[in-house]
Design an enzyme around this catalytic site. Sequence first.
Site, PDB file in Angstrom:
ATOM      1  CB  SER A  66     -29.072  57.006  13.236  1.00 40.46           C
ATOM      2  OG  SER A  66     -30.000  56.201  12.545  1.00 40.46           O
ATOM      3  CD  GLN A  86     -22.880  83.094  16.586  1.00 40.15           C
ATOM      4  OE1 GLN A  86     -21.927  83.153  15.500  1.00 40.15           O
ATOM      5  NE2 GLN A  86     -23.878  83.829  16.658  1.00 40.15           N
ATOM      6  CD1 TRP A  87     -18.535  75.326  14.933  1.00 43.22           C
ATOM      7  CD2 TRP A  87     -17.628  76.924  13.742  1.00 43.22           C
ATOM      8  NE1 TRP A  87     -18.047  74.637  13.724  1.00 43.22           N
ATOM      9  CE2 TRP A  87     -17.510  75.591  13.030  1.00 43.22           C
ATOM     10  CE3 TRP A  87     -17.047  78.054  13.230  1.00 43.22           C
ATOM     11  CZ2 TRP A  87     -16.945  75.673  11.689  1.00 43.22           C
ATOM     12  CZ3 TRP A  87     -16.345  77.940  11.995  1.00 43.22           C
ATOM     13  CH2 TRP A  87     -16.534  76.776  11.036  1.00 43.22           C
ATOM     14  CB  SER A 107      -4.479  76.387  24.821  1.00 47.75           C
ATOM     15  OG  SER A 107      -4.215  76.591  26.254  1.00 47.75           O
ATOM     16  NE  ARG A 109      -2.926  76.529  32.289  1.00 47.70           N
ATOM     17  CZ  ARG A 109      -3.343  75.663  33.440  1.00 47.70           C
ATOM     18  NH1 ARG A 109      -4.166  74.677  32.888  1.00 47.70           N
ATOM     19  NH2 ARG A 109      -2.784  75.399  34.397  1.00 47.70           N
ATOM     20  NE  ARG A 176      -5.983  81.508  29.732  1.00 52.05           N
ATOM     21  CZ  ARG A 176      -6.285  80.348  29.817  1.00 52.05           C
ATOM     22  NH1 ARG A 176      -6.649  79.624  28.672  1.00 52.05           N
ATOM     23  NH2 ARG A 176      -6.494  79.810  31.059  1.00 52.05           N
ATOM     24  NE  ARG A 203     -24.802  79.124  14.392  1.00 50.97           N
ATOM     25  CZ  ARG A 203     -25.045  79.962  15.488  1.00 50.97           C
ATOM     26  NH1 ARG A 203     -25.631  81.079  15.142  1.00 50.97           N
ATOM     27  NH2 ARG A 203     -25.002  79.290  16.610  1.00 50.97           N
TER      28      ARG A 203
END
Length: 241
Positions: A66, A86-87, A107, A109, A176, A203
């Site tokens: 923490s 993956q990230w 995006s 989109r 897309r 990673r």
Amino acid sequence: MTNSSSSFEKHDPLGDGISAVRLLDYMGSDIDIVCDARQSFDLQTPDFGTREKKLLNYLVAHRHTSPFRGVVFKWQVKAPLFVARQWWKHVIGGTYANDQLGWNEKSFRYCAADEEEFYFPKEFRKQSESNKQASAGPLEKDAQAIAFNAYAEALQAVREAYGSLLLAGVSKEQARGILPTCHYTSFVWTCSLQALLHFLSLRQPADAQWEIRAYADCMAKAAEPIVSESFEAFKVNGQSF
């Protein structure tokens, strides 16, 4: 978060002139971690010394995470979709314990995809025989040529099809659908030091996929000078967090 992004180097992890990762901003330091840990006793520490170093190592060794959430990094990333997905697992997996995670992605989109921004490997790796999810060294020369041609032909077909769909008036949100996972996307990731160290612990090792490992290495290089004592404790304790 008050640091100017102009002071941070932009890296090209995959070395293709398209990939990018840059530290935009950060908040906090090693001494803040120690002070947050000592808040349990209503204590503060003005300077970092031997006792603070010992406490920091104790926190890392015993996974007292923490206090590391009060140090925050903001990254700007441009990566192939398969790397970004993956990230993204780290955002989903870390949210339950860490609300200091932010992800804002381009995006397709809203934006038309750049038909030239595809990740093209410099060499193709063969499938590992002992690990179903890993690769194991480069293909032989003849196989490299076959893979190179097949990859290039597939990308050209995608470029032409995507362009044709847009010219026909198809919406970007539908067009897309044919973009492959090697297409580049960009996003901003805001994360705590806890989340960053956990990302690096998974990673950076040799068994991680090379592409995401390249990003992790660049991020470690950028963040370590800011919290050098934390990174030292991270390394001493086996880079597991």
